[in-house]
Design a protein around this motif. Structure first.
Motif, PDB file in Angstrom:
ATOM      1  N   ALA A  21      -0.878  36.875  26.633  1.00 13.92           N
ATOM      2  CA  ALA A  21      -0.930  37.953  25.636  1.00 13.92           C
ATOM      3  C   ALA A  21      -0.658  39.304  26.292  1.00 13.92           C
ATOM      4  CB  ALA A  21      -2.279  37.957  24.927  1.00 13.92           C
ATOM      5  N   ALA A  22      -1.216  39.506  27.480  1.00  8.72           N
ATOM      6  CA  ALA A  22      -0.986  40.759  28.206  1.00  8.72           C
ATOM      7  C   ALA A  22       0.482  40.908  28.576  1.00  8.72           C
ATOM      8  CB  ALA A  22      -1.869  40.822  29.444  1.00  8.72           C
ATOM      9  N   VAL A  23       1.116  39.816  28.964  1.00  8.48           N
ATOM     10  CA  VAL A  23       2.542  39.858  29.297  1.00  8.48           C
ATOM     11  C   VAL A  23       3.348  40.173  28.036  1.00  8.48           C
ATOM     12  CG1 VAL A  23       4.527  38.502  30.091  1.00  8.48           C
ATOM     13  CG2 VAL A  23       2.352  38.369  31.299  1.00  8.48           C
ATOM     14  N   GLY A  24       2.919  39.643  26.898  1.00 11.53           N
ATOM     15  CA  GLY A  24       3.581  39.965  25.630  1.00 11.53           C
ATOM     16  C   GLY A  24       3.517  41.453  25.341  1.00 11.53           C
ATOM     17  N   SER A  25       2.374  42.059  25.583  1.00 13.25           N
ATOM     18  CA  SER A  25       2.233  43.508  25.394  1.00 13.25           C
ATOM     19  C   SER A  25       3.113  44.269  26.374  1.00 13.25           C
ATOM     20  CB  SER A  25       0.778  43.934  25.592  1.00 13.25           C
ATOM     21  OG  SER A  25      -0.037  43.380  24.593  1.00 13.25           O
ATOM     22  N   LEU A  26       3.169  43.790  27.585  1.00 10.04           N
ATOM     23  CA  LEU A  26       4.026  44.398  28.606  1.00 10.04           C
ATOM     24  C   LEU A  26       5.479  44.374  28.161  1.00 10.04           C
ATOM     25  CD1 LEU A  26       4.366  45.442  31.600  1.00 10.04           C
ATOM     26  CD2 LEU A  26       4.665  43.043  32.210  1.00 10.04           C
ATOM     27  N   ARG A  27       5.911  43.243  27.650  1.00  9.25           N
ATOM     28  CA  ARG A  27       7.307  43.116  27.194  1.00  9.25           C
ATOM     29  C   ARG A  27       7.590  44.066  26.026  1.00  9.25           C
ATOM     30  NH1 ARG A  27       9.883  38.131  29.297  1.00  9.25           N
ATOM     31  NH2 ARG A  27      11.671  39.017  28.277  1.00  9.25           N
ATOM     32  N   GLN A  28       6.616  44.216  25.135  1.00 11.12           N
ATOM     33  CA  GLN A  28       6.794  45.145  24.014  1.00 11.12           C
ATOM     34  C   GLN A  28       6.926  46.577  24.516  1.00 11.12           C
ATOM     35  OE1 GLN A  28       3.441  44.353  21.482  1.00 11.12           O
ATOM     36  NE2 GLN A  28       4.419  42.611  20.486  1.00 11.12           N
ATOM     37  N   ASP A  29       6.105  46.943  25.493  1.00  9.47           N
ATOM     38  CA  ASP A  29       6.186  48.282  26.059  1.00  9.47           C
ATOM     39  C   ASP A  29       7.529  48.523  26.741  1.00  9.47           C
ATOM     40  OD1 ASP A  29       3.662  48.938  25.146  1.00  9.47           O
ATOM     41  OD2 ASP A  29       2.669  48.554  27.064  1.00  9.47           O
ATOM     42  N   VAL A  30       8.028  47.518  27.431  1.00  6.50           N
ATOM     43  CA  VAL A  30       9.335  47.643  28.079  1.00  6.50           C
ATOM     44  C   VAL A  30      10.415  47.800  27.021  1.00  6.50           C
ATOM     45  CG1 VAL A  30      11.075  46.432  29.461  1.00  6.50           C
ATOM     46  CG2 VAL A  30       8.683  46.414  30.187  1.00  6.50           C
ATOM     47  N   ALA A  31      10.389  46.953  26.002  1.00  3.20           N
ATOM     48  CA  ALA A  31      11.409  46.993  24.945  1.00  3.20           C
ATOM     49  C   ALA A  31      11.393  48.317  24.192  1.00  3.20           C
ATOM     50  CB  ALA A  31      11.207  45.827  23.980  1.00  3.20           C
ATOM     51  N   ALA A  32      10.202  48.892  24.032  1.00  5.22           N
ATOM     52  CA  ALA A  32      10.083  50.158  23.297  1.00  5.22           C
ATOM     53  C   ALA A  32      10.376  51.366  24.189  1.00  5.22           C
ATOM     54  CB  ALA A  32       8.677  50.282  22.709  1.00  5.22           C
ATOM     55  N   GLY A  33      10.629  51.127  25.469  1.00  8.04           N
ATOM     56  CA  GLY A  33      10.928  52.228  26.376  1.00  8.04           C
ATOM     57  C   GLY A  33       9.696  52.979  26.858  1.00  8.04           C
ATOM     58  N   ARG A  34       8.514  52.416  26.628  1.00  7.07           N
ATOM     59  CA  ARG A  34       7.284  53.074  27.078  1.00  7.07           C
ATOM     60  C   ARG A  34       6.955  52.747  28.531  1.00  7.07           C
ATOM     61  NH1 ARG A  34       5.718  51.315  21.751  1.00  7.07           N
ATOM     62  NH2 ARG A  34       4.858  49.424  22.685  1.00  7.07           N
ATOM     63  N   LEU A  35       7.688  51.814  29.090  1.00  2.00           N
ATOM     64  CA  LEU A  35       7.417  51.420  30.470  1.00  2.00           C
ATOM     65  C   LEU A  35       8.725  51.319  31.228  1.00  2.00           C
ATOM     66  CD1 LEU A  35       5.384  50.406  32.617  1.00  2.00           C
ATOM     67  CD2 LEU A  35       5.920  48.102  31.830  1.00  2.00           C
ATOM     68  N   ARG A  36       8.768  52.058  32.314  1.00  2.00           N
ATOM     69  CA  ARG A  36       9.896  51.988  33.246  1.00  2.00           C
ATOM     70  C   ARG A  36       9.318  51.597  34.591  1.00  2.00           C
ATOM     71  NH1 ARG A  36      13.994  56.724  32.951  1.00  2.00           N
ATOM     72  NH2 ARG A  36      13.319  56.705  35.090  1.00  2.00           N
TER      73      ARG A  36
END
Length: 139
Positions: A21-36
């Motif tokens: 679930a945490a990895v899913g959140s990580l992927r969402q943040d990456v896709a939304a551009g909130r994580l570089r």
């Protein structure tokens, strides 16, 4: 003893699900551009993840012994107990190998998320560099 093993495996499976679930959140943040992710740091993380995947692969290879039936006799009770113990080791779901396979998948998903974050970071840097060149040419 079997209930204790099953309980430990169930707890491990719950931990793996929480990690997924945490990895899913990580992927969402990456896709939304909130994580570089800086490519150098990303490569270090990928190296650590690859080492962990290799370790899990080794554990899975060694775990095949857990699926062997214990020689508890040819009577129905011995056969049933041997089958149950073998299933705890190598069955699906919350067996030892089942949890390890789920963990390996979480590691692979994490590696992909790190790769996506690194790719996004490089693309953003390239766009910014191009924008600076464009502005410099206009001056």
């Amino acid at each position: 003893m079997a209930d204790q093993v099953r309980g430990t495996a169930s707890a491990a499976e719950a931990q793996v699900r929480a990690s997924a679930a945490a990895v899913g959140s990580l992927r969402q943040d990456v896709a939304a551009g909130r994580l570089r992710l800086d490519p150098v740091a990303g490569q270090e993380i990928q190296h650590m993840l690859a080492e962990q995947v290799d370790q899990v692969q080794n554990w899975l290879k060694r775990a095949t012994d857990l699926g062997r039936r214990a020689p508890l006799g040819r009577n129905p009770v011995g056969q049933a107990v041997a089958a149950k113990l073998a299933d705890h080791g190598t069955g699906d779901g919350d067996s030892f190998t089942g949890v390890l396979q789920q963990y390996r998948q979480v590691l692979e998903d994490t590696r992909e998320a790190v790769e996506d974050a690194m790719r996004r970071s490089r693309a953003d840097d390239e766009r910014a560099e191009e924008e600076f060149r464009r502005i410099g040419q206009q001056l």
